[in-house]
Enzyme design. Structure first.
Site, PDB file in Angstrom:
ATOM      1  N   CYS A  59      39.309 -49.035  -5.200  1.00 16.98           N
ATOM      2  CA  CYS A  59      39.876 -48.344  -4.132  1.00 16.98           C
ATOM      3  C   CYS A  59      41.127 -48.843  -3.532  1.00 16.98           C
ATOM      4  O   CYS A  59      42.018 -49.234  -3.789  1.00 16.98           O
ATOM      5  CB  CYS A  59      38.559 -49.633  -3.121  1.00 16.98           C
TER       6      CYS A  59
ATOM      7  N   CYS B 146      41.722 -51.071  -0.520  1.00 21.07           N
ATOM      8  CA  CYS B 146      41.258 -52.758  -0.962  1.00 21.07           C
ATOM      9  C   CYS B 146      42.109 -53.205  -1.765  1.00 21.07           C
ATOM     10  O   CYS B 146      42.229 -54.294  -1.581  1.00 21.07           O
ATOM     11  CB  CYS B 146      40.440 -53.077  -0.495  1.00 21.07           C
TER      12      CYS B 146
ATOM     13  N   CYS C  59      33.039 -49.371  -2.276  1.00 23.94           N
ATOM     14  CA  CYS C  59      33.765 -50.252  -2.898  1.00 23.94           C
ATOM     15  C   CYS C  59      32.986 -51.081  -2.817  1.00 23.94           C
ATOM     16  O   CYS C  59      32.628 -52.013  -1.688  1.00 23.94           O
ATOM     17  CB  CYS C  59      35.450 -50.205  -1.588  1.00 23.94           C
TER      18      CYS C  59
ATOM     19  N   CYS D 176      34.970 -53.566   0.981  1.00 29.52           N
ATOM     20  CA  CYS D 176      35.395 -53.208   2.474  1.00 29.52           C
ATOM     21  C   CYS D 176      34.245 -52.361   2.633  1.00 29.52           C
ATOM     22  O   CYS D 176      33.366 -51.070   1.457  1.00 29.52           O
ATOM     23  CB  CYS D 176      36.943 -52.257   2.413  1.00 29.52           C
TER      24      CYS D 176
ATOM     25  N   ASP E  50      55.385 -34.690 -21.158  1.00 27.09           N
ATOM     26  CA  ASP E  50      55.147 -35.786 -21.899  1.00 27.09           C
ATOM     27  C   ASP E  50      53.287 -35.327 -22.019  1.00 27.09           C
ATOM     28  O   ASP E  50      52.378 -35.340 -20.978  1.00 27.09           O
ATOM     29  CB  ASP E  50      54.868 -36.418 -20.034  1.00 27.09           C
TER      30      ASP E  50
END
Length: 415
Positions: free
Chosen positions: A204, A207, A220, A223, A339
């Protein structure tokens, strides 16, 4: 416009035209670059008086922009950066070239969204998705979501069309109100186009707790952040609008992901007052997008071009491709990112059982990855060698950005 802006716009158009005439490209960057050198506020001047939609995200921007342009075209002429030059130079060049139009639909690189929001003051912005991309120079996904979130609170009158299936996008599109600073959350219309790539959204952004998923839903565990109820939804081979009406969508573009892009385009067009029933037939006129999905016949082979530049887009490319001989091409030049370790985030198992050929500057990196996945392959040095190595019929080509452009040039820059 001020005199300086008029001069800059005229010089921008001339520079772009000279670039095209000299065969140095389509002029979609150089024209804007010169124009902005003459007048740094040229993009803002060119945007004034137009109703503008911006389209941003990691994947699907160019296709969704083309579909949205077709849908908004119901209302009148639309300026757009149709060749994917999605930074301010490209936007400036596109608007200068188009002249006076009532509408504009602009694809925006996710890193530049805040800057372009400030310059263009758009009516609506579409937020498609956020995932890892170009690891050596792009920002981390949660950081990009934070930049979007901070940008949106500065535009309280902005309409937002956002992907309900991507937790990073949902969090970015719903910043908290800050009355003391005059910040209010934007008005959001949610669309659901599905999200097959989950590996950048297990944590999340609010949080730090785990994101859980069950079917289409996600939430989540620590939260209140959770999937909002979408207003626009892909269902079977069509799109449900906010009234519950279903519209059949007949595209000439492959894959379920493009049905999701079509739903987004209809949602954005609706913000301009375009009825889905009027827009949906326009979507079928889009056949390829700057070479993406183009089909070319050569030496008895029907060659289809698919662009894939990061793990999420490779996953979708495998879904679009037929079970047929497939050429994979990887470069690692500056526009691609230097990369190539992201190749190990891609599961190449769907290619087992078909003839696979590889080429490009970093073909050996790809060879290692395919070997790990147990996918047999043949290395070819040139595109023509690949065409000769497969039997008559379909040849699927999946390539990252500069490799795609190399092959597109071999096919006379097919659009």
């Amino acid at each position: 416009m001020p005199l300086r802006a008029k001069v800059a716009s005229s010089v921008s158009r001339t520079a772009a035209a000279l670039s095209r005439a000299a065969g140095r490209g389509d002029g979609s960057v150089i024209g804007g670059w010169i124009g902005l050198k003459i007048d740094p506020d040229l993009l803002a001047h060119l945007s004034a008086g137009r109703a503008i939609a911006l389209v941003s995200g990691t994947n699907g921007k160019t296709t969704t922009t083309r579909l949205t342009t077709a849908a908004v075209g119901v209302l009148g002429r639309v300026a757009t950066n149709s060749f994917g030059a999605n930074m301010p130079t490209g936007h400036t060049s596109a608007l200068a070239k188009a002249g006076s139009t009532p509408y504009a639909v602009l694809e925006v690189d996710e890193h530049y969204l805040a800057q372009v929001l400030d310059a263009t003051e758009p009516h609506v912005v579409a937020l498609l998705n956020l995932s890892r991309d170009q690891l050596d120079r792009a920002k981390e996904v949660a950081m990009m979501a934070q930049l979007w979130r901070a940008a949106l609170v500065r535009h309280p009158d902005l309409r937002v069309v956002a992907n309900a299936d991507d937790p990073m996008v949902v969090w970015a599109a719903t910043p908290p109100a800050d009355p003391a600073r005059g910040h209010v959350p934007p008005q959001v219309t949610w669309f659901s186009a599905g999200q097959r790539w989950h590996d950048d959204s297990w944590v999340c952004p609010e949080c730090g707790s785990t994101i859980q998923r069950s079917g289409e839903q996600w939430w989540c565990t620590g939260c209140p952040l959770r999937r909002p109820q979408p207003h626009w939804t892909v269902e079977d081979d069509g799109v449900l609008d906010p009234t519950g009406a279903w519209h059949k969508v007949q595209l000439q573009l492959p894959g379920k992901v493009n049905l999701g892009n079509a739903a987004t385009a209809l949602a954005v067009a609706a913000e301009f007052g375009v009825r889905p029933v009027d827009a949906v037939s326009r979507l079928g006129t889009v056949t390829s997008v700057a070479g993406r999905y183009a089909q070319v016949d050569r030496d008895g082979r029907n060659i289809r071009l698919l662009l894939a530049k990061n793990p999420a887009s490779w996953l979708e490319a495998f879904d679009m491709a037929d079970v047929a001989p497939t050429l994979l091409s990887i470069n690692a030049r500056d526009p691609d990112g230097l990369d190539t370790s992201w190749l190990f985030d891609v599961d190449f198992a769907p290619l087992r059982g078909r003839q696979v050929l590889i080429t490009g500057d970093r073909a050996y990196d790809l060879a290692v990855r395919l070997d790990v996945n147990g996918v047999p392959f043949q290395h070819v040095r040139r595109f023509d060698d690949a065409v000769r190595a497969v039997p008559p019929g379909r040849l699927e080509v999946i390539a990252n950005y500069t490799a795609f452009q190399d092959i597109r040039a071999e096919l006379d820059r097919v659009n």
